[in-house]
Design a protein around this motif. Structure first.
Motif, mmCIF file in Angstrom:
data_model
loop_
_atom_site.group_PDB
_atom_site.id
_atom_site.type_symbol
_atom_site.label_atom_id
_atom_site.label_comp_id
_atom_site.label_asym_id
_atom_site.label_seq_id
_atom_site.Cartn_x
_atom_site.Cartn_y
_atom_site.Cartn_z
ATOM 1 N N CYS A 63 -16.584 -30.008 1.117
ATOM 2 C CA CYS A 63 -17.073 -28.636 1.006
ATOM 3 C C CYS A 63 -15.912 -27.644 1.113
ATOM 4 O O CYS A 63 -15.374 -27.423 2.199
ATOM 5 C CB CYS A 63 -18.102 -28.363 2.115
ATOM 6 S SG CYS A 63 -18.774 -26.687 2.039
ATOM 7 N N SER A 64 -15.541 -27.074 -0.011
ATOM 8 C CA SER A 64 -14.423 -26.121 -0.005
ATOM 9 C C SER A 64 -14.776 -24.846 0.761
ATOM 10 O O SER A 64 -13.903 -24.221 1.358
ATOM 11 C CB SER A 64 -13.983 -25.789 -1.429
ATOM 12 O OG SER A 64 -15.048 -25.181 -2.149
ATOM 13 N N ARG A 65 -16.038 -24.487 0.765
ATOM 14 C CA ARG A 65 -16.449 -23.288 1.509
ATOM 15 C C ARG A 65 -16.242 -23.487 3.014
ATOM 16 O O ARG A 65 -15.842 -22.562 3.719
ATOM 17 C CB ARG A 65 -17.907 -22.948 1.198
ATOM 18 C CG ARG A 65 -18.342 -21.636 1.796
ATOM 19 C CD ARG A 65 -19.709 -21.217 1.293
ATOM 20 N NE ARG A 65 -20.164 -20.043 2.025
ATOM 21 C CZ ARG A 65 -21.399 -19.608 2.010
ATOM 22 N NH1 ARG A 65 -22.310 -20.236 1.294
ATOM 23 N NH2 ARG A 65 -21.737 -18.550 2.708
ATOM 24 N N ALA A 66 -16.494 -24.698 3.510
ATOM 25 C CA ALA A 66 -16.253 -24.987 4.926
ATOM 26 C C ALA A 66 -14.761 -24.897 5.234
ATOM 27 O O ALA A 66 -14.362 -24.348 6.261
ATOM 28 C CB ALA A 66 -16.795 -26.367 5.284
ATOM 29 N N ALA A 67 -13.933 -25.430 4.354
ATOM 30 C CA ALA A 67 -12.480 -25.350 4.544
ATOM 31 C C ALA A 67 -12.008 -23.908 4.526
ATOM 32 O O ALA A 67 -11.174 -23.504 5.351
ATOM 33 C CB ALA A 67 -11.765 -26.168 3.472
ATOM 34 N N ASP A 68 -12.542 -23.121 3.601
ATOM 35 C CA ASP A 68 -12.185 -21.697 3.539
ATOM 36 C C ASP A 68 -12.605 -20.980 4.809
ATOM 37 O O ASP A 68 -11.859 -20.146 5.344
ATOM 38 C CB ASP A 68 -12.839 -21.024 2.331
ATOM 39 C CG ASP A 68 -12.276 -21.503 1.009
ATOM 40 O OD1 ASP A 68 -11.207 -22.155 0.996
ATOM 41 O OD2 ASP A 68 -12.925 -21.247 -0.027
ATOM 42 N N GLN A 69 -13.801 -21.300 5.321
ATOM 43 C CA GLN A 69 -14.279 -20.664 6.550
ATOM 44 C C GLN A 69 -13.377 -21.029 7.720
ATOM 45 O O GLN A 69 -13.039 -20.172 8.537
ATOM 46 C CB GLN A 69 -15.717 -21.080 6.848
ATOM 47 C CG GLN A 69 -16.272 -20.474 8.125
ATOM 48 C CD GLN A 69 -16.375 -18.965 8.059
ATOM 49 O OE1 GLN A 69 -17.275 -18.423 7.414
ATOM 50 N NE2 GLN A 69 -15.465 -18.264 8.702
ATOM 51 N N LEU A 70 -12.959 -22.273 7.794
ATOM 52 C CA LEU A 70 -12.063 -22.681 8.874
ATOM 53 C C LEU A 70 -10.735 -21.938 8.782
ATOM 54 O O LEU A 70 -10.188 -21.522 9.809
ATOM 55 C CB LEU A 70 -11.848 -24.194 8.860
ATOM 56 C CG LEU A 70 -11.016 -24.748 10.009
ATOM 57 C CD1 LEU A 70 -11.632 -24.394 11.371
ATOM 58 C CD2 LEU A 70 -10.849 -26.251 9.869
ATOM 59 N N ASP A 71 -10.229 -21.738 7.579
ATOM 60 C CA ASP A 71 -8.991 -20.962 7.407
ATOM 61 C C ASP A 71 -9.150 -19.550 7.959
ATOM 62 O O ASP A 71 -8.249 -19.026 8.618
ATOM 63 C CB ASP A 71 -8.587 -20.895 5.928
ATOM 64 C CG ASP A 71 -8.054 -22.207 5.391
ATOM 65 O OD1 ASP A 71 -7.709 -23.102 6.193
ATOM 66 O OD2 ASP A 71 -7.976 -22.330 4.149
ATOM 67 N N VAL A 72 -10.293 -18.934 7.690
ATOM 68 C CA VAL A 72 -10.558 -17.575 8.199
ATOM 69 C C VAL A 72 -10.619 -17.587 9.722
ATOM 70 O O VAL A 72 -10.039 -16.716 10.385
ATOM 71 C CB VAL A 72 -11.858 -17.007 7.588
ATOM 72 C CG1 VAL A 72 -12.282 -15.722 8.270
ATOM 73 C CG2 VAL A 72 -11.692 -16.790 6.088
ATOM 74 N N ILE A 73 -11.321 -18.563 10.291
ATOM 75 C CA ILE A 73 -11.420 -18.666 11.751
ATOM 76 C C ILE A 73 -10.035 -18.856 12.364
ATOM 77 O O ILE A 73 -9.689 -18.208 13.360
ATOM 78 C CB ILE A 73 -12.377 -19.812 12.144
ATOM 79 C CG1 ILE A 73 -13.818 -19.411 11.822
ATOM 80 C CG2 ILE A 73 -12.226 -20.165 13.630
ATOM 81 C CD1 ILE A 73 -14.823 -20.543 11.977
ATOM 82 N N GLU A 74 -9.228 -19.724 11.777
ATOM 83 C CA GLU A 74 -7.878 -19.967 12.292
ATOM 84 C C GLU A 74 -7.042 -18.687 12.249
ATOM 85 O O GLU A 74 -6.309 -18.387 13.194
ATOM 86 C CB GLU A 74 -7.198 -21.074 11.481
ATOM 87 C CG GLU A 74 -7.909 -22.398 11.522
ATOM 88 C CD GLU A 74 -7.274 -23.402 12.455
ATOM 89 O OE1 GLU A 74 -6.324 -23.043 13.167
ATOM 90 O OE2 GLU A 74 -7.757 -24.541 12.477
ATOM 91 N N ALA A 75 -7.164 -17.928 11.179
ATOM 92 C CA ALA A 75 -6.410 -16.673 11.063
ATOM 93 C C ALA A 75 -6.873 -15.660 12.112
ATOM 94 O O ALA A 75 -6.055 -14.967 12.720
ATOM 95 C CB ALA A 75 -6.562 -16.094 9.653
ATOM 96 N N GLN A 76 -8.181 -15.574 12.323
ATOM 97 C CA GLN A 76 -8.688 -14.659 13.337
ATOM 98 C C GLN A 76 -8.231 -15.091 14.729
ATOM 99 O O GLN A 76 -7.840 -14.265 15.544
ATOM 100 C CB GLN A 76 -10.211 -14.581 13.267
ATOM 101 C CG GLN A 76 -10.699 -13.858 12.032
ATOM 102 C CD GLN A 76 -12.208 -13.929 11.860
ATOM 103 O OE1 GLN A 76 -12.795 -14.984 12.016
ATOM 104 N NE2 GLN A 76 -12.807 -12.801 11.542
ATOM 105 N N ALA A 77 -8.284 -16.378 14.993
ATOM 106 C CA ALA A 77 -7.880 -16.893 16.306
ATOM 107 C C ALA A 77 -6.394 -16.652 16.568
ATOM 108 O O ALA A 77 -6.001 -16.417 17.720
ATOM 109 C CB ALA A 77 -8.198 -18.378 16.391
ATOM 110 N N ALA A 78 -5.589 -16.695 15.532
ATOM 111 C CA ALA A 78 -4.145 -16.507 15.691
ATOM 112 C C ALA A 78 -3.808 -15.152 16.317
ATOM 113 O O ALA A 78 -2.773 -15.013 16.973
ATOM 114 C CB ALA A 78 -3.445 -16.655 14.342
ATOM 115 N N ARG A 79 -4.691 -14.183 16.162
ATOM 116 C CA ARG A 79 -4.449 -12.857 16.753
ATOM 117 C C ARG A 79 -4.446 -12.901 18.275
ATOM 118 O O ARG A 79 -3.938 -11.979 18.919
ATOM 119 C CB ARG A 79 -5.524 -11.865 16.300
ATOM 120 C CG ARG A 79 -5.580 -11.649 14.800
ATOM 121 C CD ARG A 79 -6.674 -10.672 14.412
ATOM 122 N NE ARG A 79 -7.981 -11.201 14.786
ATOM 123 C CZ ARG A 79 -9.038 -10.455 15.063
ATOM 124 N NH1 ARG A 79 -8.965 -9.136 15.040
ATOM 125 N NH2 ARG A 79 -10.188 -11.018 15.380
#
Length: 95
Positions: A63-79
């Motif tokens: 599921c590419s949408r799940a991978a994309d969502q995880l990328d967004v979560i990782e970017a938000q968490a990096a803050r």
């Protein structure tokens, strides 16, 4: 395959609505639960991988949408990685 959304509250009180292609996210989080950032990331990575694997087993591709969502979560968490006491709250599941 039942997909779902879930709402998060970040350490700065901002909120996000996230996507999972599977209900497995419920096995990793409790509504209202608060998680230290490293623990939250460990759990969401594992749950997202399982969800994507379930899609792959059923449809023959991850599921590419799940991978994309995880990328967004990782970017938000990096803050918040410089905040040792940063916590993420699981607000609710939305099916």
């Amino acid at each position: 395959m039942p997909a779902m959304h879930y709402r998060l509250r970040w350490p700065d009180a901002s909120e996000s609505t996230c996507y999972s292609p599977s209900l497995v996210i419920r096995d990793y989080f409790e509504p209202g639960g608060s998680y230290a950032l490293p623990e939250f990331l460990r759990r969401v990575r594992e749950a997202t991988q399982i969800a994507s694997d379930r899609v792959a087993a059923k449809y023959g591709f991850a599921c590419s949408r799940a991978a994309d969502q995880l990328d967004v979560i990782e970017a938000q968490a990096a803050r918040f990685t410089d905040q040792p006491d940063a916590r993420v709250q699981m607000l609710a599941f939305q099916e």
